[in-house]
Design a protein around this motif. Structure first.
Motif, PDB file in Angstrom:
ATOM      1  N   UNK A 122       0.794  -1.233   0.000  1.00  0.00           N
ATOM      2  CA  UNK A 122       0.000   0.000   0.000  1.00  0.00           C
ATOM      3  C   UNK A 122       0.831   1.290   0.000  1.00  0.00           C
ATOM      4  N   UNK A 123       2.129   1.227   0.275  1.00  0.00           N
ATOM      5  CA  UNK A 123       2.950   2.435   0.380  1.00  0.00           C
ATOM      6  C   UNK A 123       3.456   2.889  -0.986  1.00  0.00           C
ATOM      7  N   UNK A 124       3.609   4.188  -1.127  1.00  0.00           N
ATOM      8  CA  UNK A 124       4.168   4.761  -2.352  1.00  0.00           C
ATOM      9  C   UNK A 124       5.621   4.309  -2.542  1.00  0.00           C
ATOM     10  N   UNK A 125       6.382   4.308  -1.461  1.00  0.00           N
ATOM     11  CA  UNK A 125       7.778   3.845  -1.478  1.00  0.00           C
ATOM     12  C   UNK A 125       7.950   2.836  -0.344  1.00  0.00           C
ATOM     13  N   UNK A 126       7.705   1.564  -0.621  1.00  0.00           N
ATOM     14  CA  UNK A 126       7.821   0.561   0.436  1.00  0.00           C
ATOM     15  C   UNK A 126       9.262   0.365   0.882  1.00  0.00           C
ATOM     16  N   UNK A 127       9.427   0.107   2.161  1.00  0.00           N
ATOM     17  CA  UNK A 127      10.738  -0.330   2.639  1.00  0.00           C
ATOM     18  C   UNK A 127      11.029  -1.674   1.989  1.00  0.00           C
ATOM     19  N   UNK A 128      12.248  -1.856   1.514  1.00  0.00           N
ATOM     20  CA  UNK A 128      12.674  -3.148   0.991  1.00  0.00           C
ATOM     21  C   UNK A 128      14.146  -3.306   1.326  1.00  0.00           C
ATOM     22  N   UNK A 129      14.428  -4.169   2.281  1.00  0.00           N
ATOM     23  CA  UNK A 129      15.788  -4.421   2.741  1.00  0.00           C
ATOM     24  C   UNK A 129      16.048  -5.909   2.603  1.00  0.00           C
ATOM     25  N   UNK A 130      17.171  -6.259   2.002  1.00  0.00           N
ATOM     26  CA  UNK A 130      17.549  -7.653   1.841  1.00  0.00           C
ATOM     27  C   UNK A 130      18.816  -7.900   2.650  1.00  0.00           C
ATOM     28  N   UNK A 131      18.742  -8.878   3.535  1.00  0.00           N
ATOM     29  CA  UNK A 131      19.846  -9.209   4.427  1.00  0.00           C
ATOM     30  C   UNK A 131      20.400 -10.580   4.077  1.00  0.00           C
ATOM     31  N   UNK A 132      21.707 -10.677   3.879  1.00  0.00           N
ATOM     32  CA  UNK A 132      22.293 -12.007   3.657  1.00  0.00           C
ATOM     33  C   UNK A 132      22.286 -12.789   4.964  1.00  0.00           C
ATOM     34  N   UNK A 133      22.363 -14.085   4.857  1.00  0.00           N
ATOM     35  CA  UNK A 133      22.475 -14.920   6.051  1.00  0.00           C
ATOM     36  C   UNK A 133      23.814 -15.644   6.000  1.00  0.00           C
ATOM     37  N   UNK A 134      24.284 -16.036   7.147  1.00  0.00           N
ATOM     38  CA  UNK A 134      25.531 -16.799   7.237  1.00  0.00           C
ATOM     39  C   UNK A 134      25.320 -17.935   8.227  1.00  0.00           C
ATOM     40  N   UNK A 135      25.908 -19.053   7.926  1.00  0.00           N
ATOM     41  CA  UNK A 135      25.855 -20.168   8.857  1.00  0.00           C
ATOM     42  C   UNK A 135      24.542 -20.912   8.905  1.00  0.00           C
ATOM     43  N   UNK A 136      23.682 -20.738   7.899  1.00  0.00           N
ATOM     44  CA  UNK A 136      22.411 -21.474   7.876  1.00  0.00           C
ATOM     45  C   UNK A 136      22.689 -22.957   7.749  1.00  0.00           C
ATOM     46  N   UNK A 137      21.903 -23.770   8.411  1.00  0.00           N
ATOM     47  CA  UNK A 137      22.097 -25.213   8.319  1.00  0.00           C
ATOM     48  C   UNK A 137      21.710 -25.702   6.922  1.00  0.00           C
ATOM     49  N   UNK A 138      22.344 -26.759   6.502  1.00  0.00           N
ATOM     50  CA  UNK A 138      22.032 -27.358   5.204  1.00  0.00           C
ATOM     51  C   UNK A 138      20.578 -27.828   5.157  1.00  0.00           C
ATOM     52  N   UNK A 139      20.080 -28.325   6.278  1.00  0.00           N
ATOM     53  CA  UNK A 139      18.698 -28.802   6.339  1.00  0.00           C
ATOM     54  C   UNK A 139      17.706 -27.654   6.148  1.00  0.00           C
ATOM     55  N   UNK A 140      17.996 -26.520   6.786  1.00  0.00           N
ATOM     56  CA  UNK A 140      17.103 -25.367   6.650  1.00  0.00           C
ATOM     57  C   UNK A 140      17.171 -24.808   5.233  1.00  0.00           C
ATOM     58  N   UNK A 141      18.383 -24.713   4.685  1.00  0.00           N
ATOM     59  CA  UNK A 141      18.541 -24.256   3.311  1.00  0.00           C
ATOM     60  C   UNK A 141      17.762 -25.161   2.364  1.00  0.00           C
ATOM     61  N   UNK A 142      17.862 -26.467   2.544  1.00  0.00           N
ATOM     62  CA  UNK A 142      17.139 -27.407   1.685  1.00  0.00           C
ATOM     63  C   UNK A 142      15.634 -27.180   1.787  1.00  0.00           C
ATOM     64  N   UNK A 143      15.144 -26.914   2.992  1.00  0.00           N
ATOM     65  CA  UNK A 143      13.708 -26.647   3.182  1.00  0.00           C
ATOM     66  C   UNK A 143      13.287 -25.377   2.447  1.00  0.00           C
ATOM     67  N   UNK A 144      14.071 -24.306   2.570  1.00  0.00           N
ATOM     68  CA  UNK A 144      13.744 -23.048   1.893  1.00  0.00           C
ATOM     69  C   UNK A 144      13.729 -23.252   0.381  1.00  0.00           C
ATOM     70  N   UNK A 145      14.730 -23.926  -0.146  1.00  0.00           N
ATOM     71  CA  UNK A 145      14.781 -24.188  -1.598  1.00  0.00           C
ATOM     72  C   UNK A 145      13.564 -25.014  -2.020  1.00  0.00           C
ATOM     73  N   UNK A 146      13.256 -26.066  -1.275  1.00  0.00           N
ATOM     74  CA  UNK A 146      12.111 -26.933  -1.617  1.00  0.00           C
ATOM     75  C   UNK A 146      10.805 -26.137  -1.639  1.00  0.00           C
ATOM     76  N   UNK A 147      10.598 -25.312  -0.635  1.00  0.00           N
ATOM     77  CA  UNK A 147       9.319 -24.591  -0.510  1.00  0.00           C
ATOM     78  C   UNK A 147       9.194 -23.405  -1.468  1.00  0.00           C
ATOM     79  N   UNK A 148      10.281 -23.007  -2.101  1.00  0.00           N
ATOM     80  CA  UNK A 148      10.191 -21.919  -3.080  1.00  0.00           C
ATOM     81  C   UNK A 148      10.326 -22.425  -4.512  1.00  0.00           C
ATOM     82  N   UNK A 149      10.287 -23.738  -4.664  1.00  0.00           N
ATOM     83  CA  UNK A 149      10.373 -24.344  -5.991  1.00  0.00           C
ATOM     84  C   UNK A 149       8.973 -24.657  -6.474  1.00  0.00           C
TER      85      UNK A 149
END
Length: 107
Positions: A78-105
């Motif tokens: 709804x905002x004219x100029x929405x906040x949009x910030x992207x933060x990298x992650x470090x040290x994520x577990x392989x299992x969590x990464x696999x879950x994120x990849x699976x759920x966004x495929x």
């Protein structure tokens, strides 16, 4: 190998926050979204200091999906100029990464 990023935006309406969060997950642009408790934001807008009660949405997605997620969120936002910030992650577990990849495929 894919990597996880956290993208954040804010909205001032709880119902809209829920709609954006659910829609992004349903569209498989993010594996999950957290909506933080209502907070107060202060910022410059139209040459004056403003403040709003807002909700922060944190999207967990992959670098490969971030551009599509950004475009989708900005269409819904709804905002004219929405906040949009992207933060990298470090040290994520392989299992969590696999879950994120699976759920966004979408295949």
């Amino acid at each position: 190998m894919a990597s996880i990023v956290i993208a954040q935006t804010t909205v001032d309406d709880e119902t809209k926050a829920y709609e954006i969060a659910r829609g992004a997950v349903e569209a498989r642009l993010t594996a999950g979204v957290q909506i933080d408790a209502r907070m107060t934001s202060f910022y410059w807008w139209k040459d004056a200091v403003q403040h709003e009660r807002e909700y922060r949405l944190s999207f967990k997605t992959t670098e490969e999906k971030i551009a599509a997620l950004r475009a989708w969120v900005h269409e819904q936002h709804p905002y004219e100029v929405p906040q949009w910030i992207v933060l990298p992650t470090a040290g994520s577990s392989e299992e969590y990464l696999a879950w994120v990849v699976k759920e966004t495929t979408t295949e």
